[in-house]
Design a protein around this motif. Structure first.
Motif, PDB file in Angstrom:
ATOM      1  N   THR A   1      -5.672  -6.168   6.415  1.00  0.00           N
ATOM      2  CA  THR A   1      -6.633  -5.129   6.079  1.00  0.00           C
ATOM      3  C   THR A   1      -8.382  -5.834   6.465  1.00  0.00           C
ATOM      4  O   THR A   1      -8.919  -5.017   7.075  1.00  0.00           O
TER       5      THR A   1
ATOM      6  N   ARG B   1      -8.072  -3.191  11.033  1.00  0.00           N
ATOM      7  CA  ARG B   1      -9.007  -2.261  10.490  1.00  0.00           C
ATOM      8  C   ARG B   1      -8.945  -1.048  11.990  1.00  0.00           C
ATOM      9  O   ARG B   1      -9.269   0.510  11.266  1.00  0.00           O
TER      10      ARG B   1
ATOM     11  N   GLY C   1      -6.265   1.011  11.833  1.00  0.00           N
ATOM     12  CA  GLY C   1      -6.456   1.969  10.854  1.00  0.00           C
ATOM     13  C   GLY C   1      -7.182   2.723  10.952  1.00  0.00           C
ATOM     14  O   GLY C   1      -7.607   4.335  10.319  1.00  0.00           O
TER      15      GLY C   1
END
Length: 126
Positions: free
Chosen positions: A68, A74, A77
């Motif tokens: 992450t 990221r 996400g």
């Protein structure tokens, strides 16, 4: 003058030519409309595909525990979080991976169905 057969032939040819020109303008407008409808339908389909792919990649990253801290992970996400708006917590299984897979998968399915319906409606305009 109206009794002159040569003049009558010229007028009648001109009349046919004008009707033919109108027909080609009409068919040209119809072709332009079909192209515009096709472009709109393709655009909706492309946007839907991109949205579904973003959600699917996010599910993949979560399922396989991607790093992450990575900018790409990221980015996906963040985009998936924006696109998953009301679907993020529809189901709340204990396993966090299952939660992401089910909720974001549901969001992807809804986007896919809505995109297909809208694309189909747009194509019917042609």
């Amino acid at each position: 003058m109206a009794d002159d057969p040569d003049l009558t032939r010229v007028e009648s040819r001109g009349g046919r030519r004008a009707a033919g020109e109108r027909r080609s303008l009409t068919s040209g407008a119809a072709a332009a409309r079909r192209r515009a409808v096709g472009v709109a339908a393709t655009a909706v389909s492309a946007v839907t595909t991109v949205v579904v792919l973003i959600l699917a990649v996010h599910i993949f990253f979560v399922a396989f525990e991607a790093n992450t801290a990575n900018d790409l992970v990221r980015w996906f996400g963040d985009r998936a979080g924006d696109l998953g708006w009301q679907f993020k917590d529809v189901f709340q299984p204990e396993n966090p991976k299952a939660e992401v897979a089910v909720n974001y998968g549901l969001a992807a399915l809804v986007y896919l169905v809505i995109g297909r319906v809208v694309t189909s409606l747009i194509r019917r305009l042609a």
